[in-house]
Motif scaffolding. Structure first.
Motif, mmCIF file in Angstrom:
data_model
loop_
_atom_site.group_PDB
_atom_site.id
_atom_site.type_symbol
_atom_site.label_atom_id
_atom_site.label_comp_id
_atom_site.label_asym_id
_atom_site.label_seq_id
_atom_site.Cartn_x
_atom_site.Cartn_y
_atom_site.Cartn_z
ATOM 1 N N UNK A 25 36.865 12.778 34.578
ATOM 2 C CA UNK A 25 38.196 13.289 35.420
ATOM 3 C C UNK A 25 37.635 12.608 36.948
ATOM 4 N N UNK A 26 36.609 12.450 37.420
ATOM 5 C CA UNK A 26 36.187 11.777 38.402
ATOM 6 C C UNK A 26 36.515 10.114 38.419
ATOM 7 N N UNK A 27 36.225 9.382 37.805
ATOM 8 C CA UNK A 27 36.944 7.926 36.909
ATOM 9 C C UNK A 27 38.204 8.636 37.049
ATOM 10 N N UNK A 28 38.599 9.039 36.295
ATOM 11 C CA UNK A 28 40.401 8.522 36.463
ATOM 12 C C UNK A 28 40.892 9.032 37.711
ATOM 13 N N UNK A 29 40.228 10.054 38.672
ATOM 14 C CA UNK A 29 40.932 10.166 39.900
ATOM 15 C C UNK A 29 41.114 8.715 40.548
ATOM 16 N N UNK A 30 39.643 8.821 40.263
ATOM 17 C CA UNK A 30 39.139 6.622 41.307
ATOM 18 C C UNK A 30 40.371 5.933 41.490
ATOM 19 N N UNK A 31 40.168 5.602 39.097
ATOM 20 C CA UNK A 31 40.934 4.199 39.577
ATOM 21 C C UNK A 31 42.704 5.201 39.395
ATOM 22 N N UNK A 32 43.380 6.069 39.477
ATOM 23 C CA UNK A 32 44.186 6.115 39.526
ATOM 24 C C UNK A 32 45.608 5.746 41.198
ATOM 25 N N UNK A 33 46.790 5.523 40.500
ATOM 26 C CA UNK A 33 47.274 5.474 41.831
ATOM 27 C C UNK A 33 47.712 6.609 42.174
ATOM 28 N N UNK A 34 48.039 7.472 41.336
ATOM 29 C CA UNK A 34 48.527 9.035 42.476
ATOM 30 C C UNK A 34 48.053 10.070 41.779
ATOM 31 N N UNK A 35 48.112 11.141 41.932
ATOM 32 C CA UNK A 35 47.165 11.782 40.726
ATOM 33 C C UNK A 35 48.444 13.311 41.608
ATOM 34 N N UNK A 46 38.615 17.360 44.591
ATOM 35 C CA UNK A 46 38.998 16.243 44.338
ATOM 36 C C UNK A 46 38.979 15.386 45.826
ATOM 37 N N UNK A 47 39.301 15.596 47.209
ATOM 38 C CA UNK A 47 39.680 14.828 48.199
ATOM 39 C C UNK A 47 37.460 14.920 48.258
ATOM 40 N N UNK A 48 36.882 16.616 48.356
ATOM 41 C CA UNK A 48 35.740 16.227 48.638
ATOM 42 C C UNK A 48 34.693 16.031 47.652
ATOM 43 N N UNK A 49 35.055 15.817 46.709
ATOM 44 C CA UNK A 49 34.583 14.496 45.664
ATOM 45 C C UNK A 49 34.745 12.914 45.579
ATOM 46 N N UNK A 50 34.983 12.692 46.748
ATOM 47 C CA UNK A 50 35.419 11.607 46.903
ATOM 48 C C UNK A 50 36.022 10.719 46.031
ATOM 49 N N UNK A 51 37.038 11.186 45.390
ATOM 50 C CA UNK A 51 37.732 10.179 44.124
ATOM 51 C C UNK A 51 38.913 9.911 44.184
ATOM 52 N N UNK A 52 39.753 10.973 45.468
ATOM 53 C CA UNK A 52 41.092 10.118 46.128
ATOM 54 C C UNK A 52 40.607 10.572 47.605
ATOM 55 N N UNK A 54 43.635 12.647 50.551
ATOM 56 C CA UNK A 54 44.953 13.763 49.462
ATOM 57 C C UNK A 54 46.724 13.322 50.124
ATOM 58 N N UNK A 55 46.255 11.842 50.426
ATOM 59 C CA UNK A 55 48.145 12.017 50.616
ATOM 60 C C UNK A 55 48.246 10.655 48.957
ATOM 61 N N UNK A 56 46.886 10.503 48.280
ATOM 62 C CA UNK A 56 47.617 10.405 47.374
ATOM 63 C C UNK A 56 47.659 11.442 45.789
ATOM 64 N N UNK A 57 47.324 12.205 46.343
ATOM 65 C CA UNK A 57 47.331 13.929 45.438
ATOM 66 C C UNK A 57 48.134 14.225 45.933
ATOM 67 N N UNK A 58 49.666 14.478 44.858
ATOM 68 C CA UNK A 58 51.106 15.800 45.013
ATOM 69 C C UNK A 58 50.394 16.501 44.159
ATOM 70 N N UNK A 59 50.849 18.341 45.235
ATOM 71 C CA UNK A 59 50.924 19.408 44.700
ATOM 72 C C UNK A 59 51.810 20.000 43.833
ATOM 73 N N UNK A 60 51.779 20.665 42.895
ATOM 74 C CA UNK A 60 53.132 20.210 42.446
ATOM 75 C C UNK A 60 53.110 21.619 40.940
ATOM 76 N N UNK A 61 53.162 22.722 41.002
ATOM 77 C CA UNK A 61 52.025 24.031 40.609
ATOM 78 C C UNK A 61 53.403 23.887 39.133
ATOM 79 N N UNK A 62 52.805 24.628 38.607
ATOM 80 C CA UNK A 62 53.408 24.978 37.293
ATOM 81 C C UNK A 62 54.226 25.417 37.192
ATOM 82 N N UNK A 63 55.550 24.949 36.289
ATOM 83 C CA UNK A 63 56.736 25.769 36.827
ATOM 84 C C UNK A 63 56.247 27.169 36.014
ATOM 85 N N UNK A 64 56.902 28.116 36.131
ATOM 86 C CA UNK A 64 56.737 29.383 35.372
ATOM 87 C C UNK A 64 58.198 30.317 35.140
#
Length: 192
Positions: A25-35, A46-52, A54-64
């Protein structure tokens, strides 16, 4: 997309293979353009782990997909504490039962329902008997029948070690059921 909290300690401790998933997961996050992640807590991990960043991460909750039943608890009704989910170690249902025992001491008429199935069911039933609790284990409940189950609850209790979001928290809240949860990623976004 990260649907769960692969970066949290609870996930990594659950089984040996999760450490491998964490590293992937760390590797995938680092290699991704957007997460895409399901909660701000997963994003922050993910940000704290230094993998991406915040501006390259979108928070989209799972639809219920859930239509609640009418929830009208009455003061005269027997209080009912509910859990819905898999009966597996990560849900920490031993803590749930220990908490239920404390509730039962304060509210002797309370009843408890653990709806779901899994490898821990037999040991949880034994622990409930050992604690002298009035716990119902109805097994897996069909999704169509969940609204009625939530409608009977006085409170929903979640003791998981980790959750990406916590769909059951959303279902309980949509049903008008107060939710009490341990402080973990996922539910933290939902409960204020």
């Amino acid at each position: 997309q990260f649907h769960s909290d692969f970066f949290g300690d609870g996930f990594r401790r659950e089984r040996w293979s999760h450490e491998l998933l964490y590293r992937i997961s760390r590797r995938v996050a680092r290699l991704s353009n957007h997460v895409r992640v399901v909660s701000t807590g997963v994003r922050d991990a993910i940000v704290a782990a230094g993998c991406a960043s915040a501006e390259h991460i979108s928070v989209v909750p799972v639809p219920v997909d859930f239509t609640p039943a009418l929830h009208e608890p009455t003061a005269a009704a027997t209080p009912m504490v509910l859990f819905v989910g898999r009966l597996v170690g990560v849900k920490d249902l031993t803590l749930w039962l220990d908490t239920a025992a404390g509730i039962a001491r304060a509210c002797p008429g309370a009843r408890f329902v653990i709806a779901g199935d899994g490898p821990e069911k037999v040991s949880l039933e034994a622990r409930a008997r050992e604690l002298g609790l009035n716990v119902s284990f109805p097994g897996a409940v069909d999704h169509r029948d969940l609204p009625q189950l939530y409608a009977q609850a006085s409170v929903f209790l979640l003791t998981s070690q980790y959750e990406g979001l916590g769909r059951v928290v959303v279902e309980a809240m949509l049903s008008g059921v107060p939710v009490v949860s341990v402080d973990i990623v996922g539910p933290r976004d939902l409960i204020s």
